[in-house]
Design a protein around this motif. Structure first.
Motif, PDB file in Angstrom:
ATOM      1  N   LYS A   1     -19.320   1.242 -22.082  1.00  0.00           N
ATOM      2  CA  LYS A   1     -19.311   2.679 -22.335  1.00  0.00           C
ATOM      3  C   LYS A   1     -18.973   3.443 -21.062  1.00  0.00           C
ATOM      4  O   LYS A   1     -19.266   2.995 -19.961  1.00  0.00           O
ATOM      5  CB  LYS A   1     -20.671   3.145 -22.858  1.00  0.00           C
ATOM      6  CG  LYS A   1     -21.031   2.577 -24.214  1.00  0.00           C
ATOM      7  CD  LYS A   1     -22.376   3.104 -24.679  1.00  0.00           C
ATOM      8  CE  LYS A   1     -22.754   2.563 -26.064  1.00  0.00           C
ATOM      9  NZ  LYS A   1     -24.063   3.072 -26.502  1.00  0.00           N
ATOM     10  N   THR A   2     -18.326   4.586 -21.259  1.00  0.00           N
ATOM     11  CA  THR A   2     -18.006   5.449 -20.124  1.00  0.00           C
ATOM     12  C   THR A   2     -19.288   6.004 -19.516  1.00  0.00           C
ATOM     13  O   THR A   2     -20.195   6.424 -20.236  1.00  0.00           O
ATOM     14  CB  THR A   2     -17.112   6.627 -20.571  1.00  0.00           C
ATOM     15  OG1 THR A   2     -15.933   6.091 -21.198  1.00  0.00           O
ATOM     16  CG2 THR A   2     -16.716   7.507 -19.403  1.00  0.00           C
ATOM     17  N   GLY A   3     -19.313   5.977 -18.208  1.00  0.00           N
ATOM     18  CA  GLY A   3     -20.502   6.462 -17.530  1.00  0.00           C
ATOM     19  C   GLY A   3     -20.693   7.963 -17.705  1.00  0.00           C
ATOM     20  O   GLY A   3     -19.768   8.698 -18.045  1.00  0.00           O
ATOM     21  N   ALA A   4     -21.881   8.415 -17.477  1.00  0.00           N
ATOM     22  CA  ALA A   4     -22.195   9.846 -17.601  1.00  0.00           C
ATOM     23  C   ALA A   4     -21.445  10.644 -16.542  1.00  0.00           C
ATOM     24  O   ALA A   4     -21.134  10.128 -15.469  1.00  0.00           O
ATOM     25  CB  ALA A   4     -23.709  10.049 -17.439  1.00  0.00           C
ATOM     26  N   PRO A   5     -21.059  11.906 -16.838  1.00  0.00           N
ATOM     27  CA  PRO A   5     -20.364  12.730 -15.838  1.00  0.00           C
ATOM     28  C   PRO A   5     -21.188  12.869 -14.571  1.00  0.00           C
ATOM     29  O   PRO A   5     -22.413  12.741 -14.577  1.00  0.00           O
ATOM     30  CB  PRO A   5     -20.201  14.082 -16.542  1.00  0.00           C
ATOM     31  CG  PRO A   5     -20.349  13.783 -18.006  1.00  0.00           C
ATOM     32  CD  PRO A   5     -21.287  12.617 -18.097  1.00  0.00           C
ATOM     33  N   GLY A   6     -20.465  13.152 -13.486  1.00  0.00           N
ATOM     34  CA  GLY A   6     -21.127  13.332 -12.205  1.00  0.00           C
ATOM     35  C   GLY A   6     -21.934  14.628 -12.165  1.00  0.00           C
ATOM     36  O   GLY A   6     -22.113  15.303 -13.180  1.00  0.00           O
ATOM     37  N   GLY A   7     -22.331  14.981 -10.996  1.00  0.00           N
ATOM     38  CA  GLY A   7     -23.153  16.173 -10.832  1.00  0.00           C
ATOM     39  C   GLY A   7     -22.410  17.451 -11.147  1.00  0.00           C
ATOM     40  O   GLY A   7     -21.187  17.482 -11.252  1.00  0.00           O
ATOM     41  N   LYS A   8     -23.108  18.556 -11.293  1.00  0.00           N
ATOM     42  CA  LYS A   8     -22.532  19.851 -11.610  1.00  0.00           C
ATOM     43  C   LYS A   8     -21.748  20.393 -10.420  1.00  0.00           C
ATOM     44  O   LYS A   8     -22.036  20.069  -9.271  1.00  0.00           O
ATOM     45  CB  LYS A   8     -23.622  20.855 -11.986  1.00  0.00           C
ATOM     46  CG  LYS A   8     -24.388  20.484 -13.251  1.00  0.00           C
ATOM     47  CD  LYS A   8     -25.444  21.531 -13.565  1.00  0.00           C
ATOM     48  CE  LYS A   8     -26.213  21.182 -14.839  1.00  0.00           C
ATOM     49  NZ  LYS A   8     -27.262  22.186 -15.139  1.00  0.00           N
ATOM     50  N   THR A   9     -20.741  21.237 -10.734  1.00  0.00           N
ATOM     51  CA  THR A   9     -19.968  21.882  -9.675  1.00  0.00           C
ATOM     52  C   THR A   9     -20.856  22.850  -8.905  1.00  0.00           C
ATOM     53  O   THR A   9     -21.640  23.591  -9.497  1.00  0.00           O
ATOM     54  CB  THR A   9     -18.786  22.659 -10.288  1.00  0.00           C
ATOM     55  OG1 THR A   9     -17.990  21.743 -11.052  1.00  0.00           O
ATOM     56  CG2 THR A   9     -17.929  23.303  -9.206  1.00  0.00           C
ATOM     57  N   GLY A  10     -20.707  22.803  -7.619  1.00  0.00           N
ATOM     58  CA  GLY A  10     -21.526  23.669  -6.792  1.00  0.00           C
ATOM     59  C   GLY A  10     -21.192  25.139  -6.991  1.00  0.00           C
ATOM     60  O   GLY A  10     -20.104  25.495  -7.440  1.00  0.00           O
ATOM     61  N   ALA A  11     -22.114  26.009  -6.672  1.00  0.00           N
ATOM     62  CA  ALA A  11     -21.910  27.454  -6.819  1.00  0.00           C
ATOM     63  C   ALA A  11     -20.863  27.945  -5.824  1.00  0.00           C
ATOM     64  O   ALA A  11     -20.723  27.397  -4.735  1.00  0.00           O
ATOM     65  CB  ALA A  11     -23.231  28.194  -6.587  1.00  0.00           C
ATOM     66  N   THR A  12     -20.106  28.972  -6.232  1.00  0.00           N
ATOM     67  CA  THR A  12     -19.099  29.561  -5.356  1.00  0.00           C
ATOM     68  C   THR A  12     -19.769  30.281  -4.196  1.00  0.00           C
ATOM     69  O   THR A  12     -20.737  31.014  -4.392  1.00  0.00           O
ATOM     70  CB  THR A  12     -18.231  30.555  -6.152  1.00  0.00           C
ATOM     71  OG1 THR A  12     -17.658  29.871  -7.270  1.00  0.00           O
ATOM     72  CG2 THR A  12     -17.129  31.138  -5.289  1.00  0.00           C
ATOM     73  N   GLY A  13     -19.240  30.031  -3.030  1.00  0.00           N
ATOM     74  CA  GLY A  13     -19.808  30.676  -1.857  1.00  0.00           C
ATOM     75  C   GLY A  13     -19.560  32.175  -1.843  1.00  0.00           C
ATOM     76  O   GLY A  13     -18.668  32.692  -2.513  1.00  0.00           O
ATOM     77  N   LYS A  14     -20.303  32.914  -1.062  1.00  0.00           N
ATOM     78  CA  LYS A  14     -20.163  34.353  -0.974  1.00  0.00           C
ATOM     79  C   LYS A  14     -18.865  34.714  -0.254  1.00  0.00           C
ATOM     80  O   LYS A  14     -18.390  33.976   0.603  1.00  0.00           O
ATOM     81  CB  LYS A  14     -21.351  34.963  -0.229  1.00  0.00           C
ATOM     82  CG  LYS A  14     -22.680  34.809  -0.952  1.00  0.00           C
ATOM     83  CD  LYS A  14     -23.806  35.456  -0.157  1.00  0.00           C
ATOM     84  CE  LYS A  14     -25.146  35.324  -0.890  1.00  0.00           C
ATOM     85  NZ  LYS A  14     -26.245  35.946  -0.109  1.00  0.00           N
ATOM     86  N   THR A  15     -18.303  35.854  -0.641  1.00  0.00           N
ATOM     87  CA  THR A  15     -17.084  36.343   0.012  1.00  0.00           C
ATOM     88  C   THR A  15     -17.400  36.775   1.432  1.00  0.00           C
ATOM     89  O   THR A  15     -18.406  37.444   1.680  1.00  0.00           O
ATOM     90  CB  THR A  15     -16.496  37.528  -0.774  1.00  0.00           C
ATOM     91  OG1 THR A  15     -16.252  37.111  -2.120  1.00  0.00           O
ATOM     92  CG2 THR A  15     -15.203  38.021  -0.152  1.00  0.00           C
ATOM     93  N   GLY A  16     -16.547  36.362   2.344  1.00  0.00           N
ATOM     94  CA  GLY A  16     -16.761  36.730   3.730  1.00  0.00           C
ATOM     95  C   GLY A  16     -16.550  38.221   3.967  1.00  0.00           C
ATOM     96  O   GLY A  16     -15.985  38.933   3.138  1.00  0.00           O
TER      97      GLY A  16
END
Length: 217
Positions: free
Chosen positions: A78-93
């Motif tokens: 069976k296909t393995g479970a998806p990896g971790g969630k995408t990280g949050a977008t960083g703040k605009t400089g």
């Protein structure tokens, strides 16, 4: 005296036969010291009970058999479970500081227009008005749609050469007319510039009431 059971006799006979066969297997083949040492390294020691006695025997490993055919391929896992969630977008400089203003460009060359004006027709030709005139002294309309223009004395201007275009805010007639320069100023022999105004259409006809601009290089 009771007789031994058949299973017991059979087991004793097998053990005896094994005890006899083992020395025969061990003694078969080459009897050289090297061959004996090689077989000794590959033998398996077992304990054999023969005629009621425990004896140690060495079983020599036989030749390796042929490799069997490969078994069927196993089912895909069976296909393995998806990896971790995408990280949050960083703040605009922070917005950077404004850059310095560029250096001013060089001034362009002066234009070549020496005289100019807006010519406004009147309701009673042969008069006309000049608006925002520069180096133009007067204008007259001796005949409907024919304008004679006089430049300011002492200003050097090329005779007969001028640029004209319709002007709609100062005209008596709503809408632009057809404006043309008469370079030979045939209807204005005493002035160096003549402008004629026509009604638009398939056959233009001289007509008063159309305003225009004039520029003389």
């Amino acid at each position: 005296m009771r007789r031994p059971a058949l299973p017991l006799l059979a087991g004793t006979a097998v053990a005896g036969a094994l005890a006899i066969a083992v020395p025969a297997l061990a003694s078969s083949g080459s009897s050289s010291p090297a061959a004996h040492a090689a077989r000794a390294r590959r033998c398996h020691a077992v304990i054999v009970i023969s005629h009621g006695r425990r004896e140690r025997a060495c079983l020599v490993q036989g030749p390796r058999g042929y490799t069997g055919p490969a078994g069927p391929r196993g089912a895909t896992g069976k296909t393995g479970a998806p990896g971790g969630k995408t990280g949050a977008t960083g703040k605009t400089g922070k917005t950077g500081a404004p850059g310095k203003n560029g250096t001013n460009g060089t001034n362009g060359t002066n234009g070549t227009i020496v005289a100019s004006a807006i010519v406004q027709p009147t309701t009673t030709p042969p008069t006309a008005n000049l608006i925002n005139a520069s180096n133009i002294q007067s204008v007259s309309e001796p005949n409907p749609g024919i304008y004679c223009i006089v430049p300011t004395p002492g200003v050097s201007l090329p005779a007969g050469i001028a640029t004209v275009s319709p002007e709609v805010s100062y005209g008596i007639i709503t809408g632009p007319g057809v404006i043309a320069v008469n370079a030979q100023h045939t209807n204005c022999p005493s002035t160096p510039y003549e402008v004629d105004t026509y009604t638009p259409g398939t056959t233009p006809t001289l007509a008063t009431g159309y305003a225009f601009t004039i520029a003389i290089p």
